[in-house]
Design an enzyme around this catalytic site. Structure first.
Site, PDB file in Angstrom:
ATOM      1  N   ASN A 116     -69.288  56.883  59.484  1.00 47.37           N
ATOM      2  CA  ASN A 116     -69.141  56.832  58.028  1.00 47.37           C
ATOM      3  C   ASN A 116     -68.033  55.872  57.637  1.00 47.37           C
ATOM      4  O   ASN A 116     -67.076  55.677  58.380  1.00 47.37           O
ATOM      5  CB  ASN A 116     -68.875  58.232  57.461  1.00 47.37           C
ATOM      6  CG  ASN A 116     -67.402  58.553  57.361  1.00 47.37           C
ATOM      7  OD1 ASN A 116     -66.731  58.162  56.397  1.00 47.37           O
ATOM      8  ND2 ASN A 116     -66.865  59.251  58.360  1.00 47.37           N
ATOM      9  N   PHE A 120     -62.758  57.499  50.941  1.00 46.65           N
ATOM     10  CA  PHE A 120     -62.076  58.432  50.025  1.00 46.65           C
ATOM     11  C   PHE A 120     -62.745  58.462  48.648  1.00 46.65           C
ATOM     12  O   PHE A 120     -62.073  58.439  47.611  1.00 46.65           O
ATOM     13  CB  PHE A 120     -60.602  58.069  49.846  1.00 46.65           C
ATOM     14  CG  PHE A 120     -59.721  58.324  51.044  1.00 46.65           C
ATOM     15  CD1 PHE A 120     -60.169  59.012  52.153  1.00 46.65           C
ATOM     16  CD2 PHE A 120     -58.406  57.866  51.051  1.00 46.65           C
ATOM     17  CE1 PHE A 120     -59.345  59.241  53.250  1.00 46.65           C
ATOM     18  CE2 PHE A 120     -57.565  58.095  52.131  1.00 46.65           C
ATOM     19  CZ  PHE A 120     -58.041  58.774  53.239  1.00 46.65           C
ATOM     20  N   SER A 183     -57.529  57.724  58.236  1.00 49.03           N
ATOM     21  CA  SER A 183     -58.891  57.274  57.967  1.00 49.03           C
ATOM     22  C   SER A 183     -58.988  55.774  58.256  1.00 49.03           C
ATOM     23  O   SER A 183     -58.129  55.000  57.829  1.00 49.03           O
ATOM     24  CB  SER A 183     -59.268  57.528  56.505  1.00 49.03           C
ATOM     25  OG  SER A 183     -60.490  56.883  56.207  1.00 49.03           O
ATOM     26  N   ASN A 185     -61.181  53.930  56.938  1.00 48.01           N
ATOM     27  CA  ASN A 185     -62.015  53.382  55.867  1.00 48.01           C
ATOM     28  C   ASN A 185     -61.249  52.978  54.617  1.00 48.01           C
ATOM     29  O   ASN A 185     -61.859  52.601  53.611  1.00 48.01           O
ATOM     30  CB  ASN A 185     -63.109  54.388  55.520  1.00 48.01           C
ATOM     31  CG  ASN A 185     -63.977  54.709  56.724  1.00 48.01           C
ATOM     32  OD1 ASN A 185     -64.305  53.822  57.505  1.00 48.01           O
ATOM     33  ND2 ASN A 185     -64.313  55.986  56.887  1.00 48.01           N
ATOM     34  N   THR A 186     -59.920  53.090  54.648  1.00 42.62           N
ATOM     35  CA  THR A 186     -59.056  52.542  53.601  1.00 42.62           C
ATOM     36  C   THR A 186     -58.195  51.482  54.268  1.00 42.62           C
ATOM     37  O   THR A 186     -57.474  51.772  55.226  1.00 42.62           O
ATOM     38  CB  THR A 186     -58.179  53.631  52.965  1.00 42.62           C
ATOM     39  OG1 THR A 186     -59.015  54.576  52.293  1.00 42.62           O
ATOM     40  CG2 THR A 186     -57.194  53.028  51.963  1.00 42.62           C
ATOM     41  N   LYS A 225     -52.406  64.210  59.562  1.00 39.88           N
ATOM     42  CA  LYS A 225     -53.661  63.981  60.291  1.00 39.88           C
ATOM     43  C   LYS A 225     -53.632  62.598  60.922  1.00 39.88           C
ATOM     44  O   LYS A 225     -53.421  61.596  60.235  1.00 39.88           O
ATOM     45  CB  LYS A 225     -54.865  64.109  59.348  1.00 39.88           C
ATOM     46  CG  LYS A 225     -56.206  64.040  60.069  1.00 39.88           C
ATOM     47  CD  LYS A 225     -57.338  64.506  59.179  1.00 39.88           C
ATOM     48  CE  LYS A 225     -58.660  64.585  59.947  1.00 39.88           C
ATOM     49  NZ  LYS A 225     -59.744  65.168  59.125  1.00 39.88           N
ATOM     50  N   ASN A 254     -58.741  62.420  63.640  1.00 40.35           N
ATOM     51  CA  ASN A 254     -59.740  61.878  62.719  1.00 40.35           C
ATOM     52  C   ASN A 254     -60.843  61.183  63.524  1.00 40.35           C
ATOM     53  O   ASN A 254     -60.944  61.380  64.732  1.00 40.35           O
ATOM     54  CB  ASN A 254     -59.041  60.900  61.759  1.00 40.35           C
ATOM     55  CG  ASN A 254     -59.686  60.843  60.387  1.00 40.35           C
ATOM     56  OD1 ASN A 254     -60.908  60.827  60.266  1.00 40.35           O
ATOM     57  ND2 ASN A 254     -58.870  60.802  59.341  1.00 40.35           N
TER      58      ASN A 254
END
Length: 352
Positions: A116, A120, A183, A185-186, A225, A254
């Protein structure tokens, strides 16, 4: 086991015929409808018991829901009926944001995995808090973690401002607060895991938490995290820094940006974080090293690749105090929760 749990394998082929994100949203809305209807609510109810202490919190059992499944905290009560010992929702950012362009979630069924790059996506802090306040989970004894992050368009040099806003907003409504710096994805978010960057983030968060604890007459545990892709040296640096700023727990881990375990799969080249069984061994290595370095003073929540009960048992044997599920639920359904609780109960009985 309820009819809902045993019927999930029958529903899965239909769900898997849909786009992954569409199926995710449909599952949550269907779960919510079943909860909202008094006639079907009892079909959801499961409360496996294995009392556990985590960061001074009393859990019904040590199997939790990982953040990301319910980003807006809109389905807390319905999810709570599935048997979790604790629930974590988010990641929430101060301002609403759409996340990355769709499609942004892909199944890798042969590996029981997902990739994925959601980014966010959420409705923002105000809506998130409204949802949390309207849920009954905490008033009924459930433990709730609230996961905070930064907006994608906030410059990295001002990232701390977003985390401070998130901490202040969620603090009165959380049993613990998770600072998500892992994450993939940022853009550049994972740089906050570096030694000096982490200190510069945690120092003001520690000061803000002291202020909030005085204001609300309640000290809420703070959790960080982290990623599974850290080197041994980076893990050691984290373990040295976290105690300095009163961090109570670590979520390890994560999603991973590595693709070794799914090489050759049609979706392996998709950008984003890989979750599912390929993360299990990576997570175990991080947990083991963290526990060796941290001792017993800081809690570790093990997450990543739990697909059956023995994986939860292995996380605990490596040094975790509790575990969280996400991708395994997509492939196994709610039966995985009970499977994990039973496996951990069996391990506890054998240890006595």
């Amino acid at each position: 086991m309820s009819l809902l749990f045993s019927s999930y394998p029958l529903a899965r082929p239909a769900l898997f015929s849909l786009d992954a994100e569409t199926a995710h949203e449909l599952t949550l809305s269907s779960l919510q409808k079943a909860y909202d209807c008094r006639l079907t609510r009892h079909l959801l109810s499961s409360r496996p018991q294995l009392p556990t202490q985590l960061m001074g919190l009393s859990l019904r059992n040590p199997v939790g829901l990982a953040a990301g499944l319910d980003k807006n905290g809109a389905h807390i009560d319905a999810l709570g009926q599935l048997g979790f010992g604790f629930i974590e929702v988010g990641t929430v950012t101060p301002r609403a944001q759409a996340g990355n362009p769709k499609p942004r979630m892909y199944r890798l069924p042969e590996a029981h995995s997902l990739i994925n790059r959601m980014g966010f996506n959420n409705d923002g802090l105000k809506k998130f808090i409204d949802n949390v306040r309207s849920s009954a989970w905490r008033s009924e004894g459930g433990i709730l973690g609230l996961n905070i992050g930064k907006n994608a368009d906030t410059p990295m040099e001002r990232a701390v401002d977003d985390y401070l806003a998130g901490l202040e907003g969620v603090y009165p409504h959380a049993d613990y607060v998770t600072v998500n710096i892992s994450s993939p994805n940022t853009q550049n978010l994972r740089s906050l895991q570096g030694g000096s960057e982490l200190s510069e983030l945690l120092r003001p968060l520690q000061e803000k938490r002291k202020e909030l604890a005085d204001r609300h007459q309640r000290r809420v545990p703070l959790v960080v995290k982290i990623a599974p892709d850290l080197t041994a040296e980076q893990i050691d640096a984290l373990a040295d820094i976290l105690p300095q700023y009163g961090v109570d727990g670590v979520i390890a881990t994560n999603t991973t940006i590595t693709r070794n375990a799914v090489e050759g799969h049609p979706h392996a080249g998709q950008a984003g974080g890989l979750s599912g069984p390929p993360v299990h061994a990576l997570s175990l290595a991080v947990i083991q090293r963290l526990r060796q370095r941290l001792g017993s003073d800081i809690a570790i929540i093990g997450v990543g690749g739990i697909h059956e009960g023995r994986h939860a048992r292995e996380k605990m044997a490596a040094g975790a105090d509790a575990v969280q599920l996400y991708t395994g639920l997509i492939y196994r359904g709610p039966a995985l929760i009970k499977d994990c609780v039973q496996a951990l109960a069996g391990a506890a009985a054998n240890a006595r």
